[in-house]
Write an enzyme that holds these catalytic residues in place. Structure first.
Site, PDB file in Angstrom:
ATOM      1  N   THR A  60     -35.304  35.079 101.836  1.00  0.00           N
ATOM      2  CA  THR A  60     -35.159  34.735 103.463  1.00  0.00           C
ATOM      3  C   THR A  60     -33.584  35.040 103.740  1.00  0.00           C
ATOM      4  O   THR A  60     -33.153  35.689 104.730  1.00  0.00           O
ATOM      5  CB  THR A  60     -35.836  33.750 104.125  1.00  0.00           C
ATOM      6  OG1 THR A  60     -37.444  33.770 103.708  1.00  0.00           O
ATOM      7  CG2 THR A  60     -35.369  33.643 105.427  1.00  0.00           C
TER       8      THR A  60
ATOM      9  N   GLY B  18     -32.334  38.248 103.387  1.00  0.00           N
ATOM     10  CA  GLY B  18     -33.113  39.217 104.606  1.00  0.00           C
ATOM     11  C   GLY B  18     -32.277  39.090 105.667  1.00  0.00           C
ATOM     12  O   GLY B  18     -32.275  39.968 106.361  1.00  0.00           O
TER      13      GLY B  18
ATOM     14  N   GLU C  28     -39.508  41.683 103.601  1.00  0.00           N
ATOM     15  CA  GLU C  28     -40.874  41.185 102.872  1.00  0.00           C
ATOM     16  C   GLU C  28     -40.269  39.751 102.392  1.00  0.00           C
ATOM     17  O   GLU C  28     -39.330  39.850 101.126  1.00  0.00           O
ATOM     18  CB  GLU C  28     -41.288  42.067 101.886  1.00  0.00           C
ATOM     19  CG  GLU C  28     -41.983  43.291 102.594  1.00  0.00           C
ATOM     20  CD  GLU C  28     -43.092  43.028 103.284  1.00  0.00           C
ATOM     21  OE1 GLU C  28     -43.825  41.948 103.538  1.00  0.00           O
ATOM     22  OE2 GLU C  28     -43.724  44.041 103.735  1.00  0.00           O
TER      23      GLU C  28
ATOM     24  N   GLU D 220     -39.190  26.917  99.882  1.00  0.00           N
ATOM     25  CA  GLU D 220     -39.751  27.747  98.790  1.00  0.00           C
ATOM     26  C   GLU D 220     -39.286  27.388  97.280  1.00  0.00           C
ATOM     27  O   GLU D 220     -38.015  27.244  97.237  1.00  0.00           O
ATOM     28  CB  GLU D 220     -39.635  29.152  99.178  1.00  0.00           C
ATOM     29  CG  GLU D 220     -40.282  30.035  98.107  1.00  0.00           C
ATOM     30  CD  GLU D 220     -39.956  31.555  98.409  1.00  0.00           C
ATOM     31  OE1 GLU D 220     -38.916  31.906  98.715  1.00  0.00           O
ATOM     32  OE2 GLU D 220     -40.895  32.253  98.349  1.00  0.00           O
TER      33      GLU D 220
ATOM     34  N   CYS E 157     -44.241  35.362  96.109  1.00  0.00           N
ATOM     35  CA  CYS E 157     -43.999  35.010  97.645  1.00  0.00           C
ATOM     36  C   CYS E 157     -44.960  34.406  98.165  1.00  0.00           C
ATOM     37  O   CYS E 157     -45.040  33.542  99.194  1.00  0.00           O
ATOM     38  CB  CYS E 157     -43.448  36.240  98.105  1.00  0.00           C
ATOM     39  SG  CYS E 157     -44.614  37.604  98.245  1.00  0.00           S
TER      40      CYS E 157
ATOM     41  N   GLY F 133     -37.275  40.134  99.192  1.00  0.00           N
ATOM     42  CA  GLY F 133     -36.400  39.231  98.324  1.00  0.00           C
ATOM     43  C   GLY F 133     -36.382  37.760  99.371  1.00  0.00           C
ATOM     44  O   GLY F 133     -37.298  37.584 100.027  1.00  0.00           O
TER      45      GLY F 133
HETATM   46  P1  NAD Z   1     -32.842  37.840  96.488  1.00  0.00           P
HETATM   47  O1  NAD Z   1     -32.923  37.799  97.917  1.00  0.00           O
HETATM   48  O2  NAD Z   1     -31.794  36.842  95.787  1.00  0.00           O
HETATM   49  O3  NAD Z   1     -32.684  39.017  96.011  1.00  0.00           O
HETATM   50  C1  NAD Z   1     -33.569  40.555  96.291  1.00  0.00           C
HETATM   51  C2  NAD Z   1     -32.737  41.904  96.199  1.00  0.00           C
HETATM   52  O4  NAD Z   1     -31.711  41.596  96.989  1.00  0.00           O
HETATM   53  C3  NAD Z   1     -32.036  41.767  94.730  1.00  0.00           C
HETATM   54  O5  NAD Z   1     -32.197  43.086  94.457  1.00  0.00           O
HETATM   55  C4  NAD Z   1     -30.673  41.346  94.956  1.00  0.00           C
HETATM   56  O6  NAD Z   1     -29.625  41.964  94.273  1.00  0.00           O
HETATM   57  C5  NAD Z   1     -30.564  42.106  96.646  1.00  0.00           C
HETATM   58  N1  NAD Z   1     -29.579  41.441  97.280  1.00  0.00           N
HETATM   59  C6  NAD Z   1     -28.897  39.953  96.866  1.00  0.00           C
HETATM   60  N2  NAD Z   1     -27.933  39.912  98.122  1.00  0.00           N
HETATM   61  C7  NAD Z   1     -27.724  41.062  98.695  1.00  0.00           C
HETATM   62  C8  NAD Z   1     -26.885  41.304  99.732  1.00  0.00           C
HETATM   63  N3  NAD Z   1     -26.182  40.631 100.445  1.00  0.00           N
HETATM   64  N4  NAD Z   1     -27.145  42.652 100.537  1.00  0.00           N
HETATM   65  C9  NAD Z   1     -28.139  43.450  99.924  1.00  0.00           C
HETATM   66  N5  NAD Z   1     -28.965  43.297  98.858  1.00  0.00           N
HETATM   67  C10 NAD Z   1     -28.647  41.790  98.379  1.00  0.00           C
HETATM   68  O7  NAD Z   1     -34.299  37.407  96.009  1.00  0.00           O
HETATM   69  P2  NAD Z   1     -35.038  37.283  94.595  1.00  0.00           P
HETATM   70  O8  NAD Z   1     -34.397  35.965  93.921  1.00  0.00           O
HETATM   71  O9  NAD Z   1     -34.647  38.448  93.833  1.00  0.00           O
HETATM   72  O10 NAD Z   1     -36.403  37.198  94.900  1.00  0.00           O
HETATM   73  C11 NAD Z   1     -36.940  35.889  95.093  1.00  0.00           C
HETATM   74  C12 NAD Z   1     -37.344  36.174  96.620  1.00  0.00           C
HETATM   75  O11 NAD Z   1     -38.251  37.078  96.915  1.00  0.00           O
HETATM   76  C13 NAD Z   1     -38.396  34.772  96.961  1.00  0.00           C
HETATM   77  O12 NAD Z   1     -37.706  34.393  98.158  1.00  0.00           O
HETATM   78  C14 NAD Z   1     -39.699  35.488  97.237  1.00  0.00           C
HETATM   79  O13 NAD Z   1     -40.395  34.791  98.172  1.00  0.00           O
HETATM   80  C15 NAD Z   1     -39.344  36.833  97.678  1.00  0.00           C
HETATM   81  N6  NAD Z   1     -40.454  37.753  97.646  1.00  0.00           N
HETATM   82  C16 NAD Z   1     -40.899  38.264  98.823  1.00  0.00           C
HETATM   83  C17 NAD Z   1     -42.140  39.081  98.806  1.00  0.00           C
HETATM   84  C18 NAD Z   1     -42.582  39.603  99.856  1.00  0.00           C
HETATM   85  O14 NAD Z   1     -43.503  40.598  99.753  1.00  0.00           O
HETATM   86  N7  NAD Z   1     -42.694  38.920 101.318  1.00  0.00           N
HETATM   87  C19 NAD Z   1     -42.267  39.669  97.387  1.00  0.00           C
HETATM   88  C20 NAD Z   1     -41.618  39.124  96.515  1.00  0.00           C
HETATM   89  C21 NAD Z   1     -40.720  38.178  96.413  1.00  0.00           C
END
Ligand code: NAD
Length: 493
Positions: free
Chosen positions: A231, A234, A251, A386, A285, A229
């Site tokens: 950064t 993360g 990731e 991003e 990503c 998800g």
């Molecule tokens: P996000 O971080 O908003 O959400 C990702 C997941 O985390 C979702 O299931 C969300 O509900 C959960 N989440 C949100 N807040 C949380 C918390 N406080 N504690 C635990 N879980 C939580 O990301 P998104 O908008 O869903 O996805 C887009 C992002 O993902 C982009 O930044 C993209 O670059 C990244 N991404 C990275 C990769 C990789 O392999 N490096 C692959 C795909 C997407």
């Protein structure tokens, strides 16, 4: 509010309505509600994790011999293939990607299960060189309950990437899919159960990340979080993990540079650049969102890329010929529009795109045209942050030193592309650019057998590859005494 029947979620192997709010999944091409479910509640999280812990200890999954677990994972791969078209169509509705892409994601999920079945069955452990009267072994034990938290951009493939190695390791897995795309994780859990994964070993808990994801991450029985998800999220998870002394794999985001040298095969490079940024509507990503082109070919090259971008078929994700579907939500599109406005206010010129497409079929969905900006520096916010959409910033460069410095001038370091016919220059650049993955004369190709992950703010740890199974295992060293005599120190004889 639609009156579609509410879908059950999976709490410790029980398929039932969640205790949380009602969520609607919208088809991004039309805004129509395609599914409704009740999200998990905090009580569901407790029950799922307690159930996973019990299933880990008592279901026999962790004790199965590797070839027995592998047989189940092979069956999951077969079931995914047997249901491939239905899964691909459902995923198209859930996240709006073109059908050609969702078919590829489903195939990749099946391939991931097949690969980790093979890895599970053939993974070796080590007898290490002995330095005394004992045999030393390095073995691995499954961690127990682990969590998989996934984003919305590549459902099923993201979930498979975490579920398959965690199951291969013998763990129980709590999956938290993204709010807007809950369907594929539920489908995958059903197929795993049908293939023979014991009930309770998998739970799927859709819901708000900051509530459900957070509670899962903080739970003392959760021994590892594998997160994909943004950064910011993360880093939040990494802080919680530090308090728990819990390993994580993260990731995260990217702002990947693509570098086109003057000796590149331009036909290949133009196609690669277009695919690198505009496939998946840029919601990737690894999107190649910063383009550096040698000044001597800059005008010709960017003109060709801009022509190609104008000709991309943006539209109905159900059509076989569509190359770019809608963006995931109306809100996400607004965010992208704000970034393009920011780019213009920073001095950028829109070379192509920068608007919503007009006409029949575009009025209800969250469509946006492939967009290229020029005239910006690598320091501009739009070049550094991003965007996660179909927006490319093109910049000329003069020397390789300048190119390497600019390519590496980013908080992210997920991926990079090099286009050159000169093997030695491509090798030098490929080694000098800081990134988890470098593609030379190709882009956005993936293999489950090759580790994937990012440096710096793009993440921590690696997924995929045979070693991916060890992420979900603790390493244990065993010393096996072979001495005929007692240890002499105590003099107890
Ligand atoms: P996000 O971080 O908003 O959400 C990702 C997941 O985390 C979702 O299931 C969300 O509900 C959960 N989440 C949100 N807040 C949380 C918390 N406080 N504690 C635990 N879980 C939580 O990301 P998104 O908008 O869903 O996805 C887009 C992002 O993902 C982009 O930044 C993209 O670059 C990244 N991404 C990275 C990769 C990789 O392999 N490096 C692959 C795909 C997407």
């Amino acid at each position: 509010m639609s009156n579609l029947e509410l879908l059950p979620i999976n709490v410790a192997g029980q398929w039932r309505l969640g205790g949380g709010d009602v969520y609607e999944s919208l088809y991004p091409a039309t805004g129509e509600v395609i599914a409704r479910l009740r999200a998990a509640s905090l009580a569901d999280v407790e029950e799922a994790i307690a159930g996973a812990d019990k299933a880990f200890r008592t279901s026999g999954w962790a004790q199965k011999l590797p070839h027995e677990r592998a047989a189940v994972l092979y069956r999951v791969a077969q079931l995914i293939r047997a249901n491939a078209e239905e899964l691909a169509q459902k995923q198209r509705l859930d996240n709006g990607k073109p059908i050609s892409e969702t078919r590829a994601l489903v195939a990749s999920a099946a391939g991931t299960f097949q690969f980790f079945a093979a890895a599970c069955e053939t993974l070796e452990e080590a007898i290490t060189p002995s330095r005394g009267p004992y045999v030393t072994l390095s073995v691995h034990e499954p961690m127990g309950v682990v969590a998989a938290i996934t984003p919305w951009n590549s459902p099923i493939a993201s979930e498979a990437q975490k579920l398959a190695p965690a199951l291969a390791a013998g763990c129980a897995v709590v999956v938290k899919p993204a709010e807007v795309t809950p369907l594929m994780a539920l489908e995958l859990a059903r197929l795993c159960e049908e293939a023979g994964v014991p009930k309770g070993i998998i739970s799927v808990l859709p819901g708000k990340g900051s509530v459900i994801g957070d509670a899962i991450t903080k739970h003392p029985l959760v021994k590892r979080v594998s997160f994909t998800g943004g950064t910011t999220t993360g880093k939040h998870i990494a802080h919680i993990a530090a308090d728990k002394m819990m390993p994580v794999s993260l990731e995260l985001g990217g702002k990947s540079p693509t570098m086109v040298l003057e000796d590149a095969d331009l036909d290949h490079a133009v196609n690669g650049v277009l695919y690198g940024i505009f496939s998946s509507s840029g919601e990737s990503c690894i999107a190649g969102s910063r383009l550096f082109v040698a000044r001597s070919i800059y005008d010709e090259f960017v003109t060709r890329v801009a022509e190609g971008a104008k000709n991309l078929r943006v539209g109905d994700p159900a059509s076989e010929s569509t190359q770019m579907g809608p963006l995931i939500t109306a809100r996400h599109r607004e965010g992208i529009e704000r970034y393009v406005d920011l780019g213009v206010s920073e001095g950028g010129r829109i070379r192509t795109g920068g608007v919503r497409p007009q006409g029949e079929g575009y009025d209800k969905g969250y469509f946006y045209t492939p967009t290229i900006l020029e005239g910006l520096t690598n320091e501009a916010r739009i070049t550094q942050e991003e965007i996660f959409g179909p927006v490319l910033v093109a910049m000329p460069f003069d020397t390789e030193e300048e190119l390497i410095a600019k390519a590496n001038d980013s908080i992210y370091a997920l991926a990079a592309g090099v286009w050159s016919r000169d093997f030695k220059r491509a090798w030098k650049l490929g080694r000098a650019v800081q990134a988890g993955t470098v593609w030379v004369n190709t882009y956005k190709q993936f293999s489950v057998s090759t580790p994937f992950g990012g440096w710096r703010d793009s993440g921590l740890g690696r997924e995929k590859g045979r070693e991916g199974i060890f992420q979900y295992m603790e390493q244990k060293s065993m010393y096996w005494g072979t001495n005929e005599q007692p240890i002499p120190w105590a003099n107890a004889l």
